[in-house]
Design an enzyme around this catalytic site. Structure first.
Site, PDB file in Angstrom:
ATOM      1  N   PRO A  22       0.821  -1.213   0.000  1.00 10.05           N
ATOM      2  CA  PRO A  22       0.000   0.000   0.000  1.00 10.05           C
ATOM      3  C   PRO A  22       0.850   1.256   0.000  1.00 10.05           C
ATOM      4  CG  PRO A  22       0.184  -0.852   2.222  1.00 10.05           C
ATOM      5  CD  PRO A  22       0.998  -1.768   1.343  1.00 10.05           C
ATOM      6  N   CYS A  23       0.308   2.294  -0.600  1.00  9.33           N
ATOM      7  CA  CYS A  23       0.907   3.618  -0.559  1.00  9.33           C
ATOM      8  C   CYS A  23      -0.173   4.505   0.045  1.00  9.33           C
ATOM      9  CB  CYS A  23       1.278   4.004  -1.980  1.00  9.33           C
ATOM     10  SG  CYS A  23       1.849   5.663  -2.161  1.00  9.33           S
ATOM     11  N   ALA A  24       0.055   5.793   0.134  1.00 10.29           N
ATOM     12  CA  ALA A  24      -0.944   6.677   0.733  1.00 10.29           C
ATOM     13  C   ALA A  24      -2.236   6.707  -0.075  1.00 10.29           C
ATOM     14  CB  ALA A  24      -0.381   8.082   0.865  1.00 10.29           C
ATOM     15  N   ARG A  26      -2.718   4.488  -3.112  1.00 10.64           N
ATOM     16  CA  ARG A  26      -2.883   3.415  -4.095  1.00 10.64           C
ATOM     17  C   ARG A  26      -2.287   2.106  -3.606  1.00 10.64           C
ATOM     18  NH1 ARG A  26       1.333   6.610  -7.889  1.00 10.64           N
ATOM     19  NH2 ARG A  26       0.640   8.260  -6.545  1.00 10.64           N
TER      20      ARG A  26
END
Lengths: 77, 149
Positions: A22-24, A26
């Site tokens: 996970p990213c902030a 996406r």
């Protein structure tokens, strides 16, 4: 089917997912076979957008990305 | 109505100036972006509210009206896995607009080969919800970037 399950299915199923991070905003995923990824189904599952580069598929889901990623990891385990 | 403040000092470049299609195409919402001054600094809360998400390189503050503002420090900075970022608050904290949230050094991000541009996004805001959106010019941390009805 909840959001995580729908995203896994749209990415070609659990067996097709090599990695998910996970990213902030996406989910960064790597898949074995990019041909099995169903972009329209990802959008139906709630993705705002999908960016593809070879076997790397970024699914834009907004700040819930970390929660969805851990739900997906539960499905993959 | 929520006044959304710049989390950093620098030059406003607009979302279209962000070298990442998710922000540039406003996929997660409208807003603007600031190319930060290349000096060690503390990114602040853009609104008063609760920190509902806190990553080293990004955070979301939701205000009393339910407006969620995402601050994303640099592009592809998730890959730094927190290196170069210091958390000054905790997820779940109530903060006032202007309170420091993350310490960082944009010059360090840039010398590592990444853009330090800071996107400020009104999550899930509809068309026309934002007014007076800054797209250019210099701002200080705490200066207003846009208002959200």
């Amino acid at each position: 089917m909840d959001k995580a399950e729908a995203i896994v299915a749209a990415l070609g199923g659990a067996d097709n997912i090599v990695e998910i991070e996970p990213c902030a905003t996406r989910l960064r995923t790597e898949v074995s076979d990019a041909g099995k990824v169903d972009e329209a189904a990802l959008k139906r599952a709630g993705a705002f957008g999908v960016m593809r580069s070879g076997t790397v598929v970024q699914v834009v889901v907004g700040p819930e990305a970390d929660t969805i990623a851990s739900d997906i990891e539960d499905i993959l385990d | 109505m929520t006044r959304v403040l710049s989390p950093v000092a620098g030059r406003v470049v607009g979302l279209a100036g962000v070298p990442d299609p998710v922000f540039a195409q406003a996929m997660v919402g409208p807003g603007t972006a600031v190319d930060p001054r290349r000096a060690p600094g503390r990114a602040i809360a853009p609104v008063s509210g609760r920190i509902v998400k806190l990553h080293p390189h990004a955070y979301v503050v939701v205000d009393a009206e339910g407006h969620g503002v995402l601050v994303h420090l640099g592009i592809d900075t998730v890959k730094l896995k927190g290196a170069g970022f210091e958390l000054l608050a905790a997820e779940g904290d109530e903060v006032a607009a202007g309170d420091p949230v993350v310490g960082w050094n944009p010059a360090e991000i840039e010398s590592g080969g990444r853009s330090p541009i800071c996107a400020v996004v009104a999550l899930d805001a509809g068309d026309g919800a934002l007014t007076d959106v800054l797209e250019s010019g210099e701002v200080g941390a705490g200066d207003e970037l846009f208002t959200w009805d």
